[in-house]
Design a protein around this motif. Structure first.
Motif: not given
Length: 618
Positions: A206-211, A441-443, A213-216, A448-450
């Protein structure tokens, strides 16, 4: 609501009780659905309805794969009909030409599909934007024309005489008998898919849909997860083709072309592409609607022309206009439901890394440089972070602070220089490898995945923790062999949310939180990774005064526990009262470093940054 306090535990428990008290209507619906399926062939149901039910089941199986691939994973595919053809032709060829068992044909089809999907996925899943769907059209057409031009597959005439499928010696000779086989497979696919989505690898998908960068940055190997979900969707399509071949007892290339590939995707989208139940709804609605139009329109408009295609298209556009998220999402609004996963009240703790001794050199940034063409974003910057200290990275907008963060965490690659973490060089390593070593880290802009719950968003941060090798796999998740490990991960997520003061929002959608709360959620997610070094990019942005004070108290507590913090922040009062040392940047260059008192008195800093007269801005 004041966040970052020590009082949310009771509220979290109460919130959990309220959620658990809701009627589990999806379970009631599932039971009613299964009972209806079981009764349908046993009752004097018209044979046409049975046939229609069989095709809805076959289409649903493909649509479930597309829910995982497109709706959840965010990768659009128009070529799933080709994988249906691989399953159908594999069993048809082996059973008719060599007299082998259909079950050997199924295994052969799965093996061929696995090889083809792995090869195709390795090439096409690296693409993004419009290139990915175009690539799926290309290989879908290639396989379709391959089926129609191979002599041993009967070219466009196909293969006939496919034997009856037998289960435990019972021949499934009629459509009613096949009905049970088809829908048992569909229900099993629904269960396995639901288990997967409510697990560690499911959150990664599901994180793939959020991009990427965040997932990695949470430790997800996105390339591998894309390939896995692509192969899984292809496997579901292959099994659908196997069942189709033994239902029809003949195959030809026509059902495996691009038109059917588009219809499969349409079914998933119309039903609700993000939900497993949406696949069933979409397959049912489109199949029934198409059949009704084919029977009704010739009486109204005459037999000349395929008017049903025109009317069908108009109706689909109208449907998507009034239910853009799919029929299932529209129906779900009328039946409030609880979350997919709950946080346990107790669980065994996850293993924690040993924090380095206070004063130990932890992060060593040596002359790092980043160039974008002719623009130098970071110009030979050097600084250090030691264990048990809070270091601030400050400077005006555009100074290169967030770029420096990205260089440290592997989001961006260095042009020159070196980053060392402990005794190891981590320069230009993938983000997933850096977070594994203990850097969370944070960004700057919240990632997030809303549509996922607050709890699941934070649990994503613990992706690499626990017995990942044994219980982090897709097969273990689908078969629910990872239940105890899931309890640990979810309990850890709950603990970190209570730690930062969001314990009463566990089951809310992350997208419903205010911006300040979303930033705090990101901190909890980073803490879930059990870092020794925490990188916070503007953590106080959007927080009120009392919330900033609570955040500062939390960071001081983390420092006392041996954690190091490197933060970018524009609120000067917040930074000056919190940090042990400051590094000041301007136009990509470090212009000062020292204690907050030393930096405040530095003439270069006063001129470049603090001398504006607005010590809370920039």
């Amino acid at each position: 609501m004041t966040m970052l306090t020590e009082k949310p535990v009771a509220r979290a428990t109460a919130s959990g009780d309220r959620v658990r008290a809701r009627l589990p209507w999806h379970r009631v619906l599932a039971v009613l659905f299964v009972l209806a399926l079981a009764a349908m062939p046993a009752l004097p149901t018209p044979e046409f309805w049975i046939t229609l039910g069989n095709y809805i089941g076959l289409y649903s199986l493909v649509a479930i794969g597309l829910v995982l691939l497109t709706g959840v994973g965010g990768m659009t595919s128009f070529g799933q009909a080709a994988f249906v053809g691989l399953g159908a032709y594999s069993t048809a060829y082996l059973t008719t030409q060599f007299g082998l068992s259909p079950w050997i044909g199924l295994l052969a089809g799965l093996a061929v599909t696995l090889c083809c999907a792995s090869l195709i996925g390795a090439i096409t899943m690296r693409m993004s934007g419009h290139y990915l769907p175009l690539a799926t059209i290309a290989w879908g057409l290639s396989l379709f024309y391959l089926f129609g031009n191979l002599e041993f597959l009967g070219k466009y005439d196909g293969l006939t005489g496919i034997p009856v499928l037998s289960v435990f010696g019972v021949p499934l000779q009629s459509g009613r008998a096949m009905f049970y086989a088809i829908w048992c497979v569909v229900l099993l696919a629904m269960l396995l898919s639901a288990n997967l989505l409510n697990s560690r690898p499911g959150r990664a998908i599901r994180a793939l849909k959020g991009g990427v960068t965040m997932a990695e940055s949470m430790g997800v190997f996105t390339g591998w997860m894309k390939a896995v979900v692509f192969v899984l969707a292809a496997m579901f399509a292959c099994i659908s083709g196997f069942l189709y071949a033994h239902l029809q007892r003949a195959v030809n290339p026509t059902p495996f072309g691009l038109n059917h590939g588009i219809e499969y995707l349409f079914m998933a989208v119309v039903g609700g592409v993000g939900h497993v139940w949406g696949a069933i709804v979409g397959a049912g609605v489109l199949t029934i609607l198409k059949d009704m139009l084919q029977g009704l329109l010739p009486h109204l408009l005459g037999t000349a022309g395929n008017f049903e295609i025109i009317v069908f298209g108009v109706l689909m556009v109208a449907l998507l206009q009034y239910a853009p998220d799919g029929i299932w999402n529209y129906l779900a609004r009328w039946f409030p439901d609880g979350p997919r996963v709950y946080a346990p009240d107790h669980a065994l703790p996850l293993p924690m890394r040993q924090k380095p001794d206070a004063g130990t050199l932890l992060l060593d940034v040596r002359n790092v440089r980043k160039e974008f063409g002719g623009l130098v974003a970071v110009n030979d910057v050097s600084f250090q972070v030691r264990a048990g200290e809070i270091v601030g990275l400050i400077g005006p907008n555009g100074a290169g602070k967030s770029t420096t963060f990205n260089l440290i965490t592997g989001v961006a690659t260095l042009t020159a220089g070196e980053v060392r973490y402990g005794d190891e060089v981590i320069s230009n390593r993938p983000s997933r490898e850096i977070v594994r070593r203990g850097i969370g880290r944070t960004f700057q802009h919240v990632h997030l995945l809303p549509s996922m719950s607050v709890l699941e968003n934070v649990a994503l941060g613990a992706h690499l923790r626990g017995d990942f090798a044994a219980h982090g796999g897709v097969a273990a998740a689908m078969l629910r062999l990872n239940c105890e490990e899931e309890r640990k991960l979810l309990f850890e997520a709950r603990t970190q949310l209570e730690r930062v003061g969001l314990g009463d929002r566990l089951y809310d959608e992350a997208g419903s939180l205010a911006l300040g709360q979303q930033r705090v959620l990101e901190i909890a997610r980073a803490l879930c990774a059990d870092p020794a070094l925490l990188l916070l990019d503007e953590p106080a942005a959007g927080l009120r005064h009392l919330e900033k004070q609570a955040l500062a108290a939390l960071l001081r507590k983390l420092r006392g526990e041996g954690m190091s913090v490197l933060l970018v922040e524009h609120d000067m009062d917040f930074v000056m009262n919190l940090t042990d040392r400051l590094v000041v940047m301007e136009f990509g260059t470090r212009i000062a470093e020292g204690t907050p008192e030393q930096v405040q008195r530095d003439p270069a800093v006063v001129e470049a940054y603090l001398g504006t007269g607005d010590r809370h801005g920039a």
